[in-house]
Motif scaffolding. Structure first.
Motif, PDB file in Angstrom:
ATOM      1  N   PHE A  47     -20.005  -8.858  76.382  1.00 51.43           N
ATOM      2  CA  PHE A  47     -20.958  -7.301  76.386  1.00 51.43           C
ATOM      3  C   PHE A  47     -21.604  -7.135  75.384  1.00 51.43           C
ATOM      4  N   GLY A  48     -22.722  -7.639  75.344  1.00 55.29           N
ATOM      5  CA  GLY A  48     -24.072  -7.103  74.810  1.00 55.29           C
ATOM      6  C   GLY A  48     -24.441  -8.209  73.743  1.00 55.29           C
ATOM      7  N   ALA A  49     -24.043  -9.637  74.296  1.00 55.18           N
ATOM      8  CA  ALA A  49     -24.612 -10.503  73.704  1.00 55.18           C
ATOM      9  C   ALA A  49     -25.420 -10.768  73.173  1.00 55.18           C
ATOM     10  N   SER A  50     -26.417 -11.781  73.064  1.00 54.41           N
ATOM     11  CA  SER A  50     -28.169 -11.495  72.430  1.00 54.41           C
ATOM     12  C   SER A  50     -28.089 -12.715  73.577  1.00 54.41           C
ATOM     13  N   ARG A  51     -29.985 -12.130  74.395  1.00 53.63           N
ATOM     14  CA  ARG A  51     -30.741 -12.571  75.474  1.00 53.63           C
ATOM     15  C   ARG A  51     -31.638 -12.629  75.062  1.00 53.63           C
ATOM     16  N   GLY A  52     -32.624 -13.376  73.933  1.00 51.88           N
ATOM     17  CA  GLY A  52     -33.190 -13.196  73.276  1.00 51.88           C
ATOM     18  C   GLY A  52     -34.227 -11.590  73.225  1.00 51.88           C
ATOM     19  N   SER A  53     -34.296 -10.659  73.706  1.00 51.86           N
ATOM     20  CA  SER A  53     -35.168  -9.652  73.407  1.00 51.86           C
ATOM     21  C   SER A  53     -34.602  -8.442  73.937  1.00 51.86           C
ATOM     22  N   ARG A  54     -33.449  -9.273  74.127  1.00 51.06           N
ATOM     23  CA  ARG A  54     -32.391  -8.172  74.813  1.00 51.06           C
ATOM     24  C   ARG A  54     -31.124  -8.472  74.847  1.00 51.06           C
ATOM     25  N   LYS A  55     -29.894  -7.598  75.671  1.00 51.43           N
ATOM     26  CA  LYS A  55     -29.074  -7.563  75.082  1.00 51.43           C
ATOM     27  C   LYS A  55     -27.705  -7.693  76.486  1.00 51.43           C
ATOM     28  N   HIS A  56     -27.010  -8.891  76.371  1.00 43.70           N
ATOM     29  CA  HIS A  56     -26.194  -8.402  77.505  1.00 43.70           C
ATOM     30  C   HIS A  56     -25.755  -7.712  78.072  1.00 43.70           C
ATOM     31  N   GLN A  57     -25.590  -7.517  79.304  1.00 43.04           N
ATOM     32  CA  GLN A  57     -25.411  -6.230  79.477  1.00 43.04           C
ATOM     33  C   GLN A  57     -23.964  -6.298  81.079  1.00 43.04           C
ATOM     34  N   GLY A  58     -23.129  -7.354  80.214  1.00 40.98           N
ATOM     35  CA  GLY A  58     -22.605  -6.799  81.198  1.00 40.98           C
ATOM     36  C   GLY A  58     -21.345  -8.266  80.780  1.00 40.98           C
ATOM     37  N   ILE A  59     -20.422  -8.892  81.134  1.00 40.99           N
ATOM     38  CA  ILE A  59     -19.644  -9.837  80.840  1.00 40.99           C
ATOM     39  C   ILE A  59     -19.971 -10.635  82.004  1.00 40.99           C
ATOM     40  N   ASP A  60     -19.562 -12.153  81.564  1.00 36.92           N
ATOM     41  CA  ASP A  60     -19.361 -13.496  82.553  1.00 36.92           C
ATOM     42  C   ASP A  60     -17.583 -13.735  82.208  1.00 36.92           C
ATOM     43  N   LEU A  61     -17.593 -13.301  84.087  1.00 38.41           N
ATOM     44  CA  LEU A  61     -16.295 -14.028  83.768  1.00 38.41           C
ATOM     45  C   LEU A  61     -16.543 -15.824  84.125  1.00 38.41           C
TER      46      LEU A  61
END
Length: 159
Positions: A47-61
Motif C-alpha cells: 500500500f502506498g508504493a509509487s506508481r509514477g505520479s500516484r500512489k498504489h491504493q491497495g495491496i497486491d497479493l
C-alpha cells in the motif's frame, strides 16, 4: 495459594484477550497464502508504493493463475470492473456492505451481479497478469478497500 490463583486469573485474562483479538479481524483472507507482492521490475505490491505520479491504493497479493480467490467481506456484488479500458479480458469485482467497498482485480469472477456473498466464499479465480506484462512481473491480484465514506484505507493489517 492466593498468588497461584492470581497467576491463573492473569493467564486466563491474557488468553481471552488474545483469542478476542485474533477473532476480531475485519476481513477474511482473499487468498490462501495472503502474501503481499515484493518489488519486481514493474513496482512493489505494498500500500502506498509509487506508481509514477500516484500512489498504489491497495495491496497486491501473490497468486498462481487459476488459484481460488475468496470474498474478504459479506456483502453484495455491485459490479464487474475492468482495470484496462483497452483490454477487457482482465476483470475485477466490487463487493459492498455497510462498512466497506472492496475491489479485487485480475480475476475471473465466479459470481454475478447482484449476488450476496459471504466472507470466505470463493468468488473468482486468479488471472495470469504476467501474460500481459511479461514473466518478470509477479502474478498477483490487486486488492483495495474503501470505508463507508468512500475513503481509501490500507488493508494490510485488516486480515
Amino acid at each position: 495459594m492466593a498468588v497461584n490463583k492470581k497467576i491463573y486469573y492473569i493467564a486466563g485474562a491474557a488468553l481471552l484477550i488474545l483469542l478476542l483479538m485474533k477473532g476480531n479481524k475485519a476481513l477474511a483472507a482473499v487468498t490462501k497464502n495472503q502474501k503481499i507482492r515484493d518489488c519486481d521490475p514493474f513496482g512493489c505490491g505494498n500500500f502506498g508504493a509509487s506508481r509514477g505520479s500516484r500512489k498504489h491504493q491497495g495491496i497486491d497479493l501473490v497468486v498462481s493463475p487459476g488459484q481460488d480467490i475468496f470474498s474478504p467481506i459479506t456483502g453484495k456484488v455491485t459490479r464487474i470492473a475492468y482495470p484496462y479500458a483497452s483490454d477487457l479480458s482482465y476483470k475485477g469485482l466490487e463487493i459492498v456492505n455497510e462498512q466497506y467497498r472492496v475491489k479485487i482485480f485480475y480475476i475471473n469472477p465466479t459470481v454475478a451481479i447482484p449476488s450476496v456473498v459471504t466472507a470466505g466464499q470463493k468468488i473468482a479465480e486468479a488471472q495470469n497478469i504476467a501474460a500481459k506484462y511479461g514473466s518478470t512481473m509477479t502474478n498477483h491480484v490487486h486488492f483495495e478497500v474503501r470505508n463507508a465514506l468512500n475513503q481509501v484505507i490500507d488493508p494490510t493489517n485488516l486480515f
